[in-house]
Design an enzyme around this catalytic site. Structure first.
Site, PDB file in Angstrom:
ATOM      1  CB  SER A 128      -4.238  15.166  -4.420  1.00  0.00           C
ATOM      2  OG  SER A 128      -5.359  15.006  -5.276  1.00  0.00           O
ATOM      3  CB  VAL A 170      -0.571  14.452  -9.565  1.00  0.00           C
ATOM      4  CG1 VAL A 170      -0.449  15.507  -8.467  1.00  0.00           C
ATOM      5  CG2 VAL A 170       0.791  14.188 -10.191  1.00  0.00           C
ATOM      6  CE1 TYR A 171      -9.324  14.582  -8.574  1.00  0.00           C
ATOM      7  CE2 TYR A 171      -9.404  12.257  -9.160  1.00  0.00           C
ATOM      8  CZ  TYR A 171     -10.021  13.383  -8.666  1.00  0.00           C
ATOM      9  OH  TYR A 171     -11.338  13.331  -8.255  1.00  0.00           O
ATOM     10  CB  SER A 172      -5.058   8.794  -7.969  1.00  0.00           C
ATOM     11  OG  SER A 172      -5.834   8.694  -9.145  1.00  0.00           O
TER      12      SER A 172
END
Length: 253
Positions: free
Chosen positions: A161, A157-159
């Site tokens: 975003s 999810v971080y990547s």
């Protein structure tokens, strides 16, 4: 001679944001350093810029609170006009963001929404709020991550975003191009900051592992990312827009 007049760097109280602010200040820019919670850290960033012969001030900004952007923008322009008799910003560095990590089964709706709200939604709407106040020929730089190229468990999810912020840069390069505004993304690799609890700065075993997987044989330093941001904002890179530039020392090739 200064190549840019006024630069706004979000999340400038520490780490890459501070390094970017210092690098821009050393190159003659007047710097607005924003912070969410680290008021003292932002004040320290401004002091470092001033000690090096530059000028700047700090403002509070919560990148996740898009409803505050109108008031923030009005205050920013009032302050810039009062201090520097200007009414626009030449460089916007969208550095502020959060990192929450977890494997697929451990990701919560709350953590998912927090990442998207801060790293993508906030970045988009801050650009929207400041666009009328960006100087002709200005620069917008979104700070991403090398994790949009290589993968690691728990970073989905971080990547994603951050990948959204990269796509945003390409799209807005077309929209803002008629005004001569360049929009790019910088993608740092593993760097010795306090991000993610300072793991890449303090965990020697992790640093050794990452160094062995990097072409230049070490973890990066925040100043190296800041210098790259300042270089991308400079006139030397005036024909570069809609690009993703990775600054990782050749990590995980």
């Amino acid at each position: 001679m200064a190549e840019q007049r006024i630069a706004l760097v979000t999340g400038a109280s520490r780490g890459i944001g501070r390094s970017a602010a210092l690098a821009l200040g050393r190159r003659g820019a007047k710097v607005v350093a924003t912070y969410r919670e680290g008021a003292q850290g932002a004040a320290d960033t401004v002091r470092m810029i001033q000690d090096a012969g530059g000028d700047g001030f700090a403002m509070r900004l919560d990148i996740a609170d898009v409803e505050s952007f109108g008031a923030f923008t009005a205050e920013l322009i009032d302050e810039v006009r009062a201090r520097w008799t200007a009414a626009s910003v030449d460089v916007l560095v969208n550095n502020a963001g959060i990192g929450l990590f977890g494997l697929l089964e451990g990701v919560t709706v709350e953590s998912f929404d927090a990442l998207v709200r801060t790293n993508f939604r906030g970045t988009f709407f801050l650009i929207q709020a400041l666009a009328p106040h960006l100087a002709e020929g200005g620069r917008v730089i979104n700070v991403s991550t090398s994790l949009t190229r290589h993968v690691s468990p728990g970073t989905s999810v971080y990547s994603a975003s951050k990948a959204a912020a990269e796509v945003l840069a390409r799209s807005l390069a077309v929209e803002l191009g008629p005004r001569g505004i360049r929009v790019n993304a910088i993608a740092p690799g593993p760097s010795a900051t306090d991000f993610n609890g300072g793991a890449m700065r303090d965990d020697q075993e992790l640093r050794g592992t990452l160094a062995a997987q990097t072409a230049l044989g070490r973890v990066g330093e925040p100043a190296e990312i800041g210098d790259a941001i300042a270089a991308l904002a400079s006139e030397d890179m005036r024909w570069v827009t809609a690009e993703r530039i990775e600054v990782s020392g050749g990590a995980l090739l």
